[in-house]
Design a protein around this motif. Sequence first.
Motif, PDB file in Angstrom:
ATOM      1  N   PRO A   1       0.788  -1.225   0.000  1.00  0.00           N
ATOM      2  CA  PRO A   1       0.000   0.000   0.000  1.00  0.00           C
ATOM      3  C   PRO A   1       0.833   1.295   0.000  1.00  0.00           C
ATOM      4  N   GLU A   2       2.020   1.290   0.608  1.00  0.00           N
ATOM      5  CA  GLU A   2       2.820   2.518   0.666  1.00  0.00           C
ATOM      6  C   GLU A   2       4.161   2.428  -0.040  1.00  0.00           C
ATOM      7  N   TRP A   3       4.580   1.252  -0.478  1.00  0.00           N
ATOM      8  CA  TRP A   3       5.954   1.101  -0.952  1.00  0.00           C
ATOM      9  C   TRP A   3       6.019   0.173  -2.152  1.00  0.00           C
ATOM     10  N   ARG A   4       7.049   0.353  -2.949  1.00  0.00           N
ATOM     11  CA  ARG A   4       7.314  -0.512  -4.107  1.00  0.00           C
ATOM     12  C   ARG A   4       8.649  -1.215  -3.880  1.00  0.00           C
ATOM     13  N   PHE A   5       8.602  -2.539  -3.824  1.00  0.00           N
ATOM     14  CA  PHE A   5       9.800  -3.351  -3.686  1.00  0.00           C
ATOM     15  C   PHE A   5      10.022  -4.128  -4.975  1.00  0.00           C
ATOM     16  N   LEU A   6      11.216  -4.671  -5.096  1.00  0.00           N
ATOM     17  CA  LEU A   6      11.535  -5.625  -6.155  1.00  0.00           C
ATOM     18  C   LEU A   6      11.775  -6.973  -5.501  1.00  0.00           C
ATOM     19  N   SER A   7      11.586  -8.044  -6.239  1.00  0.00           N
ATOM     20  CA  SER A   7      11.856  -9.367  -5.669  1.00  0.00           C
ATOM     21  C   SER A   7      13.320  -9.465  -5.244  1.00  0.00           C
ATOM     22  N   SER A   8      14.194  -8.706  -5.895  1.00  0.00           N
ATOM     23  CA  SER A   8      15.619  -8.715  -5.533  1.00  0.00           C
ATOM     24  C   SER A   8      15.897  -8.008  -4.214  1.00  0.00           C
ATOM     25  N   ASP A   9      14.891  -7.350  -3.616  1.00  0.00           N
ATOM     26  CA  ASP A   9      15.032  -6.715  -2.309  1.00  0.00           C
ATOM     27  C   ASP A   9      14.840  -7.707  -1.163  1.00  0.00           C
ATOM     28  N   LEU A  10      14.566  -8.976  -1.489  1.00  0.00           N
ATOM     29  CA  LEU A  10      14.324  -9.980  -0.444  1.00  0.00           C
ATOM     30  C   LEU A  10      15.638 -10.351   0.237  1.00  0.00           C
ATOM     31  N   MET A  11      15.647 -10.259   1.568  1.00  0.00           N
ATOM     32  CA  MET A  11      16.838 -10.518   2.371  1.00  0.00           C
ATOM     33  C   MET A  11      16.513 -11.491   3.496  1.00  0.00           C
ATOM     34  N   ARG A  12      17.580 -12.121   3.984  1.00  0.00           N
ATOM     35  CA  ARG A  12      17.463 -13.009   5.137  1.00  0.00           C
ATOM     36  C   ARG A  12      18.525 -12.605   6.160  1.00  0.00           C
ATOM     37  N   PHE A  13      18.174 -12.720   7.426  1.00  0.00           N
ATOM     38  CA  PHE A  13      19.150 -12.443   8.470  1.00  0.00           C
ATOM     39  C   PHE A  13      20.252 -13.488   8.402  1.00  0.00           C
ATOM     40  N   LYS A  14      21.511 -13.033   8.522  1.00  0.00           N
ATOM     41  CA  LYS A  14      22.674 -13.921   8.450  1.00  0.00           C
ATOM     42  C   LYS A  14      22.726 -14.841   9.648  1.00  0.00           C
TER      43      LYS A  14
END
Length: 168
Positions: free
Chosen positions: A155-168
Motif C-alpha cells: 500500500p505505501e511502498w514498491r519493492f523488487l523481488s531482488s530486495d528480499l533478504m534473510r538475516f545472516k
Amino acid sequence: LEQPKKNVQFNANAMMSLRLEYFFRSKKYNEIDKLSKISTKPIPYTDYVKGDYSHTKYMQYLIYYLENTNSNTIAELLKPISIKEIQIGDVFFQKGNIKSHAVMVIDLAKDKNGNNIFILAQSYYPSQDIHILSNPSNDLISPWYIAKEGILLTPEWRFLSSDLMRFK
C-alpha cells in the motif's frame, strides 16, 4: 507485541523489534546478543540486562537497541536471497539515502496452483504498531502476496523481488 513508548519502532527498526521480541519470548538471549555485532556496537543484551530477564528490562533494552541502530546497521545483518527461497522471517528491504523501508514475511503457504504465497507486516513513520499489509494489486487473495520475480507493490511502498533478504 508491545510498542515502545518512544518513537523508535518505525520502518526497518520495526523488523528488528519483531526479531528481538521473537528471541526474547523464545529465551534465545544469545541470538539477541548476535544482533549487536554491527558497526554501531550496541551493548549485547546479556551484558545490558545483567541477569534480569524481565519484560520490563527487555523493553528498556529494545528502546536502547533501536536508538542505536539505523537502516545502514540493520543492512549489515542481512544477505540477499532468491524469491524462490522465501521463508517466514525474511525481509524485503530497501536502503535509501533519505528513506529506507522494510517489511517482514510473517506467514507462508501454498495456493491451489502450488505457488508460494505470503503475508507481510510493517510499521511506518512515525512509530506505530506493526500491522499486516493488504495486497493492493490483488483483492481476491489479499492480504496474501504471490512469491514471484519482479515488482512487489504494498500500500505505501514498491519493492523488487531482488530486495528480499534473510538475516545472516
